[in-house]
Design a protein around this motif. Sequence first.
Motif, PDB file in Angstrom:
ATOM      1  N   VAL A   1       1.220  -2.054   4.643  1.00 47.17           N
ATOM      2  CA  VAL A   1       1.222  -1.055   5.719  1.00 47.17           C
ATOM      3  C   VAL A   1       0.697  -1.693   7.010  1.00 47.17           C
ATOM      4  O   VAL A   1       1.179  -1.405   8.096  1.00 47.17           O
ATOM      5  CB  VAL A   1       0.371   0.173   5.331  1.00 47.17           C
ATOM      6  N   HIS A   2      -0.261  -2.600   6.840  1.00 45.78           N
ATOM      7  CA  HIS A   2      -0.868  -3.226   8.011  1.00 45.78           C
ATOM      8  C   HIS A   2       0.109  -4.126   8.789  1.00 45.78           C
ATOM      9  O   HIS A   2      -0.164  -4.482   9.931  1.00 45.78           O
ATOM     10  CB  HIS A   2      -2.091  -4.039   7.579  1.00 45.78           C
ATOM     11  N   THR A   3       1.234  -4.475   8.154  1.00 49.94           N
ATOM     12  CA  THR A   3       2.202  -5.309   8.873  1.00 49.94           C
ATOM     13  C   THR A   3       2.815  -4.546  10.042  1.00 49.94           C
ATOM     14  O   THR A   3       3.531  -5.137  10.843  1.00 49.94           O
ATOM     15  CB  THR A   3       3.356  -5.752   7.962  1.00 49.94           C
ATOM     16  N   GLY A   4       2.574  -3.226  10.115  1.00 50.10           N
ATOM     17  CA  GLY A   4       3.079  -2.465  11.255  1.00 50.10           C
ATOM     18  C   GLY A   4       4.577  -2.218  11.191  1.00 50.10           C
ATOM     19  O   GLY A   4       5.193  -1.863  12.194  1.00 50.10           O
ATOM     20  N   LEU A   5       5.155  -2.380  10.021  1.00 46.27           N
ATOM     21  CA  LEU A   5       6.585  -2.089   9.879  1.00 46.27           C
ATOM     22  C   LEU A   5       6.841  -0.613  10.185  1.00 46.27           C
ATOM     23  O   LEU A   5       5.950   0.217  10.035  1.00 46.27           O
ATOM     24  CB  LEU A   5       7.041  -2.409   8.455  1.00 46.27           C
ATOM     25  N   PRO A   6       8.047  -0.292  10.609  1.00 49.06           N
ATOM     26  CA  PRO A   6       8.336   1.106  10.946  1.00 49.06           C
ATOM     27  C   PRO A   6       8.099   2.038   9.754  1.00 49.06           C
ATOM     28  O   PRO A   6       8.221   1.623   8.604  1.00 49.06           O
ATOM     29  CB  PRO A   6       9.811   1.088  11.344  1.00 49.06           C
ATOM     30  N   GLY A   7       7.765   3.296  10.050  1.00 46.63           N
ATOM     31  CA  GLY A   7       7.535   4.269   8.996  1.00 46.63           C
ATOM     32  C   GLY A   7       6.071   4.417   8.648  1.00 46.63           C
ATOM     33  O   GLY A   7       5.730   4.889   7.565  1.00 46.63           O
ATOM     34  N   GLN A   8       5.187   4.019   9.561  1.00 46.30           N
ATOM     35  CA  GLN A   8       3.737   4.072   9.321  1.00 46.30           C
ATOM     36  C   GLN A   8       3.256   5.407   8.744  1.00 46.30           C
ATOM     37  O   GLN A   8       2.541   5.441   7.747  1.00 46.30           O
ATOM     38  CB  GLN A   8       2.985   3.819  10.638  1.00 46.30           C
ATOM     39  N   TRP A   9       3.675   6.481   9.389  1.00 42.29           N
ATOM     40  CA  TRP A   9       3.212   7.797   8.964  1.00 42.29           C
ATOM     41  C   TRP A   9       3.614   8.064   7.514  1.00 42.29           C
ATOM     42  O   TRP A   9       2.820   8.523   6.704  1.00 42.29           O
ATOM     43  CB  TRP A   9       3.799   8.866   9.888  1.00 42.29           C
ATOM     44  N   LEU A  10       4.870   7.722   7.181  1.00 43.18           N
ATOM     45  CA  LEU A  10       5.374   7.962   5.825  1.00 43.18           C
ATOM     46  C   LEU A  10       4.587   7.146   4.801  1.00 43.18           C
ATOM     47  O   LEU A  10       4.174   7.671   3.766  1.00 43.18           O
ATOM     48  CB  LEU A  10       6.864   7.609   5.750  1.00 43.18           C
ATOM     49  N   TRP A  11       4.361   5.864   5.096  1.00 38.24           N
ATOM     50  CA  TRP A  11       3.661   5.035   4.106  1.00 38.24           C
ATOM     51  C   TRP A  11       2.248   5.541   3.888  1.00 38.24           C
ATOM     52  O   TRP A  11       1.804   5.707   2.756  1.00 38.24           O
ATOM     53  CB  TRP A  11       3.584   3.563   4.551  1.00 38.24           C
ATOM     54  N   ARG A  12       1.528   5.790   4.977  1.00 35.25           N
ATOM     55  CA  ARG A  12       0.148   6.245   4.830  1.00 35.25           C
ATOM     56  C   ARG A  12       0.070   7.538   4.059  1.00 35.25           C
ATOM     57  O   ARG A  12      -0.759   7.707   3.169  1.00 35.25           O
ATOM     58  CB  ARG A  12      -0.477   6.480   6.196  1.00 35.25           C
TER      59      ARG A  12
END
Lengths: 326, 296
Positions: free
Chosen positions: A131-142
Amino acid sequence: MTVSSTPGVGATTQGTAAASSASPTRRRPAAATPDRARGTLRSRDRSGYLFVAPFVLAAALFLGWPIVSGLWMSLTNRSLTGSGNEFIGLANYAEAFADPQVWQTLWHTLLFTVLTTVPLVVLGLVMALLVHTGLPGQWLWRTSFFASYLLPVAVVTAIFAWAFQPDIGLFNTWLGNLGIPPVGWLTEEGVAMLSVALVTVWWTVGFNFLLYLAALQGIPGTLYEAATIDGAGGWRRLFSITLPQLKSVTGVILVLQLLASLKVFDQVYLLTAGGPNGSTRPILEYIYDTGFTNYRLGYASAISYVFFAIILVFTLVRLLPNRKER
Amino acid sequence: MTWRDRRRARAAENRAMTRLTLGTSRWARGLALAVLLVLAAAWLVPFLWGVDTSFKSETDAATSATWLPPSGFTLDAYREVLSRGDVLRWTWNTTLVAAAVTAITVLISAMAAYAFSRTLFRGRKALLAVTVAAILVPPQILIVPLFQQMQAFGLVDTLAAVVLPQVVAPVMVFILKGFFDAIPEELLDAARIDGAGPWRLFWTIVVPLSRSILMAVAIFVFIGAWNNFLWPFIVTNDPALMTLPVGLATVKSAYGVQYAQTMAAAVVAALPLLVVFMLFQRRIVQSVATTGMGGQ
């Protein structure tokens, strides 16, 4: 003075203030300035008692007193019905050490701890790194990794008991589609504990994920920039900077995780009630059963203290090396 | 700075982070994304399965594990659960309990931390040592004496009995003290010269400066109280007083094999905290980051 000294919290007299405590905190300027003469100091003194009083009172009532009364209870043959208050010395402890159920449930607890700790730490780390890689979809992953941690245990066990259902459960249906015979997730000895561990990982990994993610965000970016200028590649940066920087948070997570796993009760009780055949019953459930199903409060207290001693030894062994490092 | 600007800035930050961690290789990004997708799916499927079941009719739920029920989706299970009202009642109880536990715990822990950090009184160090030692006591081993104590007070089957033992959190006192220790003494001295008493120092300087840590402590205490099972389970027998975790667990046997209704009740029970998290998730992660603390 206002605070009464209670059995739970022994407030002994100690040297007064000027000495700074051992921890590297700021030194308080004690009576250094003229306007802080004795009178003021004493008034600060009283305010200190007032500020600490509510907590001390609550701790004395709901922590100190139960510790003392539980210890006393463990030396009697007290029952939940109120009968039996004779002092029987260490008979309960003798019984506990000779009771195969104590050792068995303790073993189940340790087995559960071993089965859950590694996946919980490793998966939490992997999730946080990704998640820390900042790939798109942050909200979904968290959300998907942390949300399960917010579910009440009864919701988690309801969902999984349903998915584990032998005939029409989701998991056995999948296996059936792959041509694999159904598994008795919660009804086969040997499998049930693995199922409970699986549910626990799903339920609580979000907490470790969050701690790791917070720790990753705290790593200064300059470290990476410096490494990049020195020509370190992605893997090199991961192993030489990121993982070493996460050492201390890993220590914290590991201790919290082990202590939480040792105190397992809820999900086991709700998924299998300790079955099949008592093969998943943790020690806390044995304490509960002894006290609240068989009414033997004295004996339940004695087992509690044996368990407490084990946890204490465990914690101290784990914490002492840490203190040296600091 | 508008909301849109902030979003753009965040996206740029994320892109920079991606470059830093994964480099520019398409392949690395694709792999990371694939692993993320697999993990997210694994974590979301049980959730979705529960939600999916809650919209089925009981007959469909009990016949086969298909995602699309033969006779279509229905709100029957929700109607049934909400009309009985117990889930709503438990949600209300849990909200009360968790709010009370959080308010009391944060207040008394912060006050004690302030006393340890900023005031002088006789026995301060000994008391602090006792507090640190108390961190090592798992509350679970005290269920038997605590239950007897509540019987003696005549509090069994009251919400007070659920709340009271949960407000003692020595670990929070310790965490807050560490934070208060870092507040510069000069700030407090300035206020002292203006004639502020300890009470005013606490409320006007220490508390506002520690907002983020107090928030983080409150969040973890709240989640812990919201999901606590063992103690409420022992001390409440009256269904009208149960909290959500306990009520759902006892009702599971009452609902028997009513899978759709069980799932509907579970969804209703899970919603409040999930909604709060989804709204505040960035702030929650940040507050944990600023404090670097663990929960219970």
